[in-house]
Scaffold this motif. Structure first.
Motif, PDB file in Angstrom:
ATOM      1  N   LEU A  36       0.825  -1.204   0.000  1.00  0.00           N
ATOM      2  CA  LEU A  36       0.000   0.000   0.000  1.00  0.00           C
ATOM      3  C   LEU A  36       0.865   1.262   0.000  1.00  0.00           C
ATOM      4  N   ARG A  37       1.953   1.243   0.752  1.00  0.00           N
ATOM      5  CA  ARG A  37       2.862   2.394   0.733  1.00  0.00           C
ATOM      6  C   ARG A  37       3.452   2.595  -0.658  1.00  0.00           C
ATOM      7  N   ALA A  38       3.777   1.493  -1.344  1.00  0.00           N
ATOM      8  CA  ALA A  38       4.327   1.584  -2.698  1.00  0.00           C
ATOM      9  C   ALA A  38       3.311   2.206  -3.653  1.00  0.00           C
ATOM     10  N   LEU A  39       2.037   1.863  -3.508  1.00  0.00           N
ATOM     11  CA  LEU A  39       1.004   2.460  -4.362  1.00  0.00           C
ATOM     12  C   LEU A  39       0.928   3.961  -4.124  1.00  0.00           C
ATOM     13  N   GLY A  40       1.112   4.369  -2.886  1.00  0.00           N
ATOM     14  CA  GLY A  40       1.133   5.786  -2.559  1.00  0.00           C
ATOM     15  C   GLY A  40       2.359   6.478  -3.144  1.00  0.00           C
ATOM     16  N   GLU A  41       3.513   5.821  -3.063  1.00  0.00           N
ATOM     17  CA  GLU A  41       4.741   6.390  -3.615  1.00  0.00           C
ATOM     18  C   GLU A  41       4.637   6.593  -5.120  1.00  0.00           C
ATOM     19  N   HIS A  42       3.914   5.710  -5.795  1.00  0.00           N
ATOM     20  CA  HIS A  42       3.730   5.812  -7.247  1.00  0.00           C
ATOM     21  C   HIS A  42       2.487   6.624  -7.605  1.00  0.00           C
ATOM     22  N   ARG A  43       1.894   7.249  -6.608  1.00  0.00           N
ATOM     23  CA  ARG A  43       0.774   8.175  -6.768  1.00  0.00           C
ATOM     24  C   ARG A  43      -0.489   7.561  -7.356  1.00  0.00           C
ATOM     25  N   GLU A  70      -3.929  -7.225  -8.781  1.00  0.00           N
ATOM     26  CA  GLU A  70      -4.161  -8.226  -9.835  1.00  0.00           C
ATOM     27  C   GLU A  70      -3.036  -8.179 -10.858  1.00  0.00           C
ATOM     28  N   LEU A  71      -2.684  -6.976 -11.278  1.00  0.00           N
ATOM     29  CA  LEU A  71      -1.621  -6.821 -12.275  1.00  0.00           C
ATOM     30  C   LEU A  71      -0.271  -7.276 -11.734  1.00  0.00           C
ATOM     31  N   VAL A  72       0.018  -6.926 -10.492  1.00  0.00           N
ATOM     32  CA  VAL A  72       1.284  -7.340  -9.873  1.00  0.00           C
ATOM     33  C   VAL A  72       1.327  -8.861  -9.741  1.00  0.00           C
ATOM     34  N   ASP A  73       0.213  -9.451  -9.364  1.00  0.00           N
ATOM     35  CA  ASP A  73       0.154 -10.912  -9.245  1.00  0.00           C
ATOM     36  C   ASP A  73       0.381 -11.606 -10.586  1.00  0.00           C
ATOM     37  N   GLN A  74       0.100 -10.898 -11.681  1.00  0.00           N
ATOM     38  CA  GLN A  74       0.320 -11.443 -13.025  1.00  0.00           C
ATOM     39  C   GLN A  74       1.740 -11.176 -13.520  1.00  0.00           C
ATOM     40  N   GLY A  75       2.569 -10.551 -12.663  1.00  0.00           N
ATOM     41  CA  GLY A  75       3.964 -10.334 -13.019  1.00  0.00           C
ATOM     42  C   GLY A  75       4.324  -8.926 -13.445  1.00  0.00           C
ATOM     43  N   THR A  76       3.380  -8.007 -13.382  1.00  0.00           N
ATOM     44  CA  THR A  76       3.643  -6.617 -13.760  1.00  0.00           C
ATOM     45  C   THR A  76       4.342  -5.915 -12.597  1.00  0.00           C
ATOM     46  N   PRO A  77       5.424  -5.181 -12.857  1.00  0.00           N
ATOM     47  CA  PRO A  77       6.062  -4.424 -11.774  1.00  0.00           C
ATOM     48  C   PRO A  77       5.089  -3.401 -11.186  1.00  0.00           C
ATOM     49  N   VAL A  78       5.248  -3.090  -9.901  1.00  0.00           N
ATOM     50  CA  VAL A  78       4.329  -2.192  -9.208  1.00  0.00           C
ATOM     51  C   VAL A  78       4.210  -0.853  -9.924  1.00  0.00           C
ATOM     52  N   GLU A  79       5.326  -0.263 -10.321  1.00  0.00           N
ATOM     53  CA  GLU A  79       5.275   1.042 -10.986  1.00  0.00           C
ATOM     54  C   GLU A  79       4.452   0.975 -12.270  1.00  0.00           C
ATOM     55  N   ALA A  80       4.645  -0.080 -13.055  1.00  0.00           N
ATOM     56  CA  ALA A  80       3.888  -0.241 -14.298  1.00  0.00           C
ATOM     57  C   ALA A  80       2.421  -0.513 -14.008  1.00  0.00           C
ATOM     58  N   ALA A  81       2.134  -1.305 -12.981  1.00  0.00           N
ATOM     59  CA  ALA A  81       0.746  -1.600 -12.613  1.00  0.00           C
ATOM     60  C   ALA A  81       0.019  -0.315 -12.236  1.00  0.00           C
ATOM     61  N   CYS A  82       0.694   0.556 -11.498  1.00  0.00           N
ATOM     62  CA  CYS A  82       0.084   1.827 -11.106  1.00  0.00           C
ATOM     63  C   CYS A  82      -0.223   2.666 -12.335  1.00  0.00           C
TER      64      CYS A  82
END
Length: 114
Positions: A36-43, A70-82
């Motif tokens: 959740l903090r990472a999602l905040g960091e990536h706005r 869902e996207l991260v679980d499919q292998g997408t990096p957090v920044e790209a998922a955001c």
């Protein structure tokens, strides 16, 4: 992403009411507070803060976070998922506005949502 609610009757019906602590939100999503903090960091989401400075999340923010997960679980990096979730949201809004303008130009009201 599901549409946000219109004028809620009270805070229990309000999708934007910051009802969930970080720990509860992480538990509901099956993830960690660090995610959740990472999602905040990536706005992607910006939680409100309690008077004590603790992060508080709304149901709307949890739906956004769930889509990113869902996207991260499919292998997408957090920044790209955001970025993907942000673009999906922008596309949905643009399509809604496009439909509104198209119907207004045709002199009719848009069809009722199903």
């Amino acid at each position: 992403m599901p549409p946000r609610s219109t004028r809620p009757a009270d805070k229990f019906d309000d999708d934007d009411y910051p009802a969930y602590t970080m720990g509860r939100a992480a538990d509901m999503l099956g993830t960690t507070p660090a995610f959740l903090r990472a999602l905040g960091e990536h706005r992607l989401i910006t939680p409100l803060r309690s008077e004590g400075g603790h992060r508080r999340y709304s149901r709307y923010q949890l739906r956004i976070a769930a889509r990113a997960r869902e996207l991260v679980d499919q292998g997408t990096p957090v920044e790209a998922a955001c970025r993907i979730v942000i673009l999906e949201d922008q596309l949905e809004e643009a399509q809604r506005l496009n439909d509104q303008y198209r119907h207004a130009a045709a002199g009719s009201s848009p069809p009722a949502a199903e």
